[in-house]
Design a protein around this motif. Sequence first.
Motif, short mmCIF file in Angstrom:
data_model
loop_
_atom_site.label_atom_id
_atom_site.label_comp_id
_atom_site.label_asym_id
_atom_site.label_seq_id
_atom_site.Cartn_x
_atom_site.Cartn_y
_atom_site.Cartn_z
N VAL A 4 0.85 -1.20 0.00
CA VAL A 4 0.00 0.00 0.00
C VAL A 4 0.88 1.24 0.00
CG1 VAL A 4 -1.91 -1.10 1.19
CG2 VAL A 4 -0.11 -0.01 2.52
N ARG A 6 0.72 5.83 0.28
CA ARG A 6 -0.07 6.97 0.72
C ARG A 6 -0.32 7.92 -0.44
NH1 ARG A 6 3.00 9.66 5.48
NH2 ARG A 6 4.77 9.11 4.16
N ARG A 7 -1.52 8.45 -0.51
CA ARG A 7 -1.89 9.44 -1.50
C ARG A 7 -2.60 10.58 -0.79
NH1 ARG A 7 1.38 7.18 -3.89
NH2 ARG A 7 1.24 5.93 -5.77
N GLU A 162 -8.36 3.69 2.32
CA GLU A 162 -8.52 3.89 3.76
C GLU A 162 -8.16 5.33 4.10
OE1 GLU A 162 -6.66 2.23 7.99
OE2 GLU A 162 -6.25 1.19 6.09
N GLY A 164 -7.17 8.76 6.01
CA GLY A 164 -6.32 9.15 7.11
C GLY A 164 -6.77 10.49 7.69
N SER A 182 -5.42 12.61 3.63
CA SER A 182 -4.48 11.52 3.32
C SER A 182 -5.27 10.22 3.15
CB SER A 182 -3.45 11.38 4.44
OG SER A 182 -4.06 11.01 5.66
N THR A 184 -4.74 5.89 2.17
CA THR A 184 -3.89 4.73 1.93
C THR A 184 -4.56 3.84 0.89
OG1 THR A 184 -3.09 4.79 4.22
CG2 THR A 184 -2.75 2.75 2.99
N ASP A 187 -1.00 -0.30 -4.05
CA ASP A 187 -0.03 0.21 -5.00
C ASP A 187 -0.48 -0.11 -6.42
OD1 ASP A 187 2.10 1.05 -6.43
OD2 ASP A 187 3.61 -0.14 -5.38
N GLU A 328 4.43 10.44 -1.35
CA GLU A 328 3.06 9.96 -1.54
C GLU A 328 2.93 9.13 -2.80
OE1 GLU A 328 0.44 13.25 -1.60
OE2 GLU A 328 1.27 14.18 0.18
#
Length: 437
Positions: A4, A6-7, A162, A164, A182, A184, A187, A328
């Motif tokens: 995974v 972060r974006r 998910e 954040g 944020s 998750t 990928d 990110e």
Amino acid sequence: MSVVVRRTNTFAVRPLSTQDEQLLRDLLDASASLWNELNYERRQNFFDGNSAWDTADYRKQYVGVLGSATAQQVIRKNSEAWRSFFAARENGEDTAPPGYWGNEDEGRELRTYIRNDQYTLETGERSRLEIPVGQDLKEKYGLGYHDRLRLEVIGDPKWEGEQGRLELYYDEVDDTFRAIQSVTVPDSRRDSPIAEESAALDVGANNLVACTTTTGQQYLYEGRDLFARFRETTEEISRLQSKLREVRYSSRRIRRLYRKRTRRRDHAQDALVRDLMERLYDEGVATVYVGDLTDVLSEHWSAEVNEKTHQFWAYRSFIDRLATTAEEYGIAVEVESEAYTTAECPVCGERDETERDGDVLRCSCGYEGHADLDASQTFLERQAGESEVGSMARPVRLKWDDHNWSEIPHSPERASPNEKRTNQSTGDGKLASVGTA
């Protein structure tokens, strides 16, 4: 094993009524007040040689307005800022302790942070965001005990996954409330070839960023208009300062102009970094090389360049933003020496017999091209080593319009010899999100 990453979603939000807007302002202002009180005590402790962590329990003081969870998030964010400060000091960096979010007399920076399980974001035909409110504010504005503040979402958040922590703030320049979320997500690169391309950036005085990738793409973010506005504000500040009595150093209007100048710069910088990372991610770039500031100043130093690099462009801040945003997208940032790249001919390698006139680089061998784009290409070829750099496509030129970095249509007279199209792909033309901070 599932991977995974972060974006970040950035979008604008809008209160549904005048009363809701005032409630939101009260909420954000109380968060800023909490930050300032806690930060003041930590700064005093630090300057007195005591522990910055030995403070009062500010959550109890603000739970009625913010709610326990939101108050704790603001405190946690302040702690993160102090930990970063101490880490920088341990690395030998000369940096100042975390600052304040404005002040009561001149207006605080309206901002807050909301825990991931305390808000609800729904997207679709009627996108909305619901956030918690402390009991004192509920009673003041007539909300029920279980009610939350509902805000309209402007735009379509790109990433799903998910959720954040959520950051909410008021953009004074655009008179808009914005959100940064944020997320998750799995990928997505697992469904395509692993990213292995590289890119190099030349951070300039007139063109903010010139970028070249090993796929042959080039991006140029123009900065003259932005700097002209920055300088206009600076000159107005100087004019107002000249009218002050000798015992005074500033005024409310001057401080407001300083804040506006900084926020306008930061908005453009944030949007540039995010727009660039979106493009590089789509190109399959895994590593971005950026030049060391020492080399930039040693090659181009002048009073005007110094002003652009340190005050307007804020190089150090740019590198921090670049690294954080690149993380990110799973892209690594490496700072390397770019000495002599702006003086080196990309055809024959000559350095002494070249000259620069504005954006144009000329060489005694007859070559003529764009100086900053050539510098980023030369820089990339040095760092790429044995990796092949593709034939260059016509550069994608971008200009700031106060909201987005928009592509400038090409015209034949503007293309220099080394910019002739050899690859029809010039990127997907994505613009920065309306909510980019």
